[in-house]
Design a protein around this motif. Structure first.
Motif: not given
Ligand code: AMP
Length: 116
Positions: A64-66, A70-73, A77-84, A104-107
């Motif tokens: 659930h945590l993982l 992905t839901h938070v990403a 609005g960072v899911a499409e470009d991707g994240y770490r 969750l790191m992105a941007g």
């Protein structure tokens, strides 16, 4: 809840945070010292000190945590470009707060993962 655990206090609402998402099991909030344009921590509300302390009985909660990460990403609005996603574990993993948390790191392009 574990005494003197700062993330338990954040989960309980006794220490404020920059909340971005919450359900009955997890809380996501902005890291106080962001290392990327988007840097959010996703934690289980139930105290587990490290990833290495996870037991078979915790499987569903960890899934659930993982999945919520992905839901938070997507929310941010960072899911499409991707994240770490990083889970630092104990001393050599660089863990400072002993309550499991997913970074969750992105941007922006985050570059190679490890400095050598
Ligand atoms: P770690 O090194 O993986 O244990 O990461 C702990 C993270 O928690 C660090 O990135 C800190 O900046 C972050 N942190 C510590 N205290 C707070 C707080 N009160 N609110 C938000 N982030 C925090």
């Amino acid at each position: 809840m574990s005494d003197n655990c700062i993330f338990c206090k954040i989960a309980a609402g006794t220490i404020p945070c920059g909340k971005v998402y919450e359900d009955d099991q997890v809380l996501a909030f902005r890291d106080i010292h962001p290392q990327a344009p988007v840097h959010v921590l996703v934690i289980p509300k139930r105290h587990i000190a490290t990833l290495d302390d996870v037991q078979e009985v915790d499987r569903a909660d960890m899934g659930h945590l993982l999945e919520r990460t992905t839901h938070v990403a997507r929310l941010l609005g960072v899911a499409e470009d991707g994240y770490r996603v990083i889970v630092n574990t104990r001393k050599h993993g660089g863990q400072e707060v002993y309550h499991i948390h997913v970074h969750l790191m992105a941007g922006k392009p985050l570059g190679p993962m490890l400095s050598r």
